[in-house]
Design a protein around this motif. Structure first.
Motif, PDB file in Angstrom:
ATOM      1  N   UNK A   8       0.839  -1.185   0.000  1.00 42.18           N
ATOM      2  CA  UNK A   8       0.000   0.000   0.000  1.00 42.18           C
ATOM      3  C   UNK A   8       0.884   1.249   0.000  1.00 42.18           C
ATOM      4  N   UNK A   9       0.376   2.320  -0.610  1.00 47.95           N
ATOM      5  CA  UNK A   9       1.144   3.553  -0.651  1.00 47.95           C
ATOM      6  C   UNK A   9       0.206   4.748  -0.682  1.00 47.95           C
ATOM      7  N   UNK A  10       0.730   5.897  -0.295  1.00 48.96           N
ATOM      8  CA  UNK A  10      -0.035   7.139  -0.328  1.00 48.96           C
ATOM      9  C   UNK A  10       0.090   7.741  -1.724  1.00 48.96           C
ATOM     10  N   UNK A 148     -17.987   1.457   0.646  1.00 50.55           N
ATOM     11  CA  UNK A 148     -17.875   1.409  -0.814  1.00 50.55           C
ATOM     12  C   UNK A 148     -16.563   2.050  -1.257  1.00 50.55           C
ATOM     13  N   UNK A 149     -16.076   1.611  -2.416  1.00 55.89           N
ATOM     14  CA  UNK A 149     -14.798   2.098  -2.939  1.00 55.89           C
ATOM     15  C   UNK A 149     -14.904   2.338  -4.440  1.00 55.89           C
ATOM     16  N   UNK A 150     -14.383   3.455  -4.884  1.00 58.30           N
ATOM     17  CA  UNK A 150     -14.149   3.676  -6.315  1.00 58.30           C
ATOM     18  C   UNK A 150     -12.684   3.332  -6.577  1.00 58.30           C
ATOM     19  N   UNK A 151     -12.447   2.400  -7.478  1.00 59.42           N
ATOM     20  CA  UNK A 151     -11.084   1.933  -7.770  1.00 59.42           C
ATOM     21  C   UNK A 151     -10.722   2.216  -9.221  1.00 59.42           C
ATOM     22  N   UNK A 167      -7.488   3.626  -4.797  1.00 57.13           N
ATOM     23  CA  UNK A 167      -8.785   3.447  -4.145  1.00 57.13           C
ATOM     24  C   UNK A 167      -9.250   4.715  -3.439  1.00 57.13           C
ATOM     25  N   UNK A 168     -10.515   5.057  -3.685  1.00 57.89           N
ATOM     26  CA  UNK A 168     -11.166   6.190  -3.029  1.00 57.89           C
ATOM     27  C   UNK A 168     -12.336   5.634  -2.225  1.00 57.89           C
ATOM     28  N   UNK A 169     -12.177   5.476  -0.899  1.00 60.19           N
ATOM     29  CA  UNK A 169     -13.231   4.919  -0.050  1.00 60.19           C
ATOM     30  C   UNK A 169     -14.266   5.985   0.284  1.00 60.19           C
ATOM     31  N   UNK A 170     -15.506   5.548   0.489  1.00 59.00           N
ATOM     32  CA  UNK A 170     -16.596   6.501   0.693  1.00 59.00           C
ATOM     33  C   UNK A 170     -16.561   7.190   2.045  1.00 59.00           C
ATOM     34  N   UNK A 171     -15.643   6.780   2.947  1.00 60.33           N
ATOM     35  CA  UNK A 171     -15.545   7.476   4.226  1.00 60.33           C
ATOM     36  C   UNK A 171     -14.362   8.455   4.237  1.00 60.33           C
ATOM     37  N   UNK A 176      -3.282   3.795  -2.300  1.00 59.97           N
ATOM     38  CA  UNK A 176      -2.872   3.078  -3.499  1.00 59.97           C
ATOM     39  C   UNK A 176      -2.361   1.697  -3.146  1.00 59.97           C
ATOM     40  N   UNK A 177      -2.442   0.774  -4.096  1.00 61.10           N
ATOM     41  CA  UNK A 177      -1.980  -0.593  -3.875  1.00 61.10           C
ATOM     42  C   UNK A 177      -1.203  -1.080  -5.095  1.00 61.10           C
TER      43      UNK A 177
END
Length: 237
Positions: A8-10, A148-151, A167-171, A176-177
């Motif tokens: 995982x990465x920022x 939910x996630x937009x990937x 990944x953009x999570x709904x919270x 990044x992965x």
């Protein structure tokens, strides 16, 4: 059955452009909703075993080559089970040595007690929504997380075995992965090398361990559960 090696990465606003400069191809964007399940006393996740339903598909992730995450590891390795009979068999192996039997446990009341204990911010209706099978209650499994996630997914033509997911999570959490799927444990070192090389090209630290969506979700919405996982050295700050 496959083994997932992942780092995982920022990421930031420049990441997609940097990927394209490296020749990465955009494979597409998808939206999905994940539901995670465990027993009331966290018998699965305290062993670093993660049961998830995404759409109509079930997946169980189990640690490979170690019992729990190593704090110094910046990459994770999990075995992925995607066939429901295999998932159920593995859950039985994990739970029954602890004296948890495959019997009805009063699922509705279990949901109520788990929500009260975890402070997860889910309503009872949300927790029961789409659980998708009576076998969950037979094992005493209840939902403890849903998001939910937009990937957005990329890959490089010369290293198509590596997928890059943004990944953009709904919270409100972004991560990044870098992911490689292999078939045997002997292939893990080669996968780690590929990930390290691509991370260096992207300017991603190979020494920094970045929390994933689940770490962030539990820390924010399920603090008791999160603390139990920290104490058990399954998760790390």
């Amino acid at each position: 059955m496959s083994l997932e090696v992942e780092k995982k990465f920022v990421f930031n606003a420049d990441t997609e452009e940097n990927l394209r400069k490296l020749g990465a191809a955009f494979l597409g964007e998808q939206l999905f909703k994940d539901h995670y399940f465990d027993t009331e006393d966290f018998s699965l996740t305290l062993k670093d075993v993660w049961l998830r339903r995404r759409g109509d598909n079930w997946e169980l992730k189990c640690p490979v080559g170690r019992d729990k995450q190593n704090k110094m590891d910046t990459c994770t390795r999990y075995r992925e089970l995607t066939e429901l009979p295999l998932i159920q068999a593995h859950i039985r192996q994990v739970l029954e040595p602890n004296g948890i039997k495959k019997e009805g446990t009063g699922h509705t009341h279990a949901v109520d007690r788990t929500l009260e204990k975890n402070n997860c911010g889910l309503t009872k209706g949300q927790a029961e929504e789409g659980t998708g099978g009576s076998w969950l209650s037979e094992f005493g499994l209840v939902e403890f997380a849903v998001f939910s996630t937009v990937r957005r997914t990329f890959t490089q033509p010369d290293t198509d075995s590596i997928h890059v997911d943004l990944d953009y999570a709904d919270f409100g959490f972004l991560v990044g992965e870098l992911e490689v799927l292999v078939k045997t444990e002997e292939q893990i070192p080669e996968a780690l090398t590929k990930i390290k090389e691509l991370a260096e090209k992207l300017g991603v630290s190979n020494s920094q361990r970045v929390p994933g969506k689940m770490d962030a979700y539990l820390q924010r919405f399920c603090p008791d559960h999160y603390q139990r996982l920290l104490d058990a050295h399954v998760l790390h700050r």
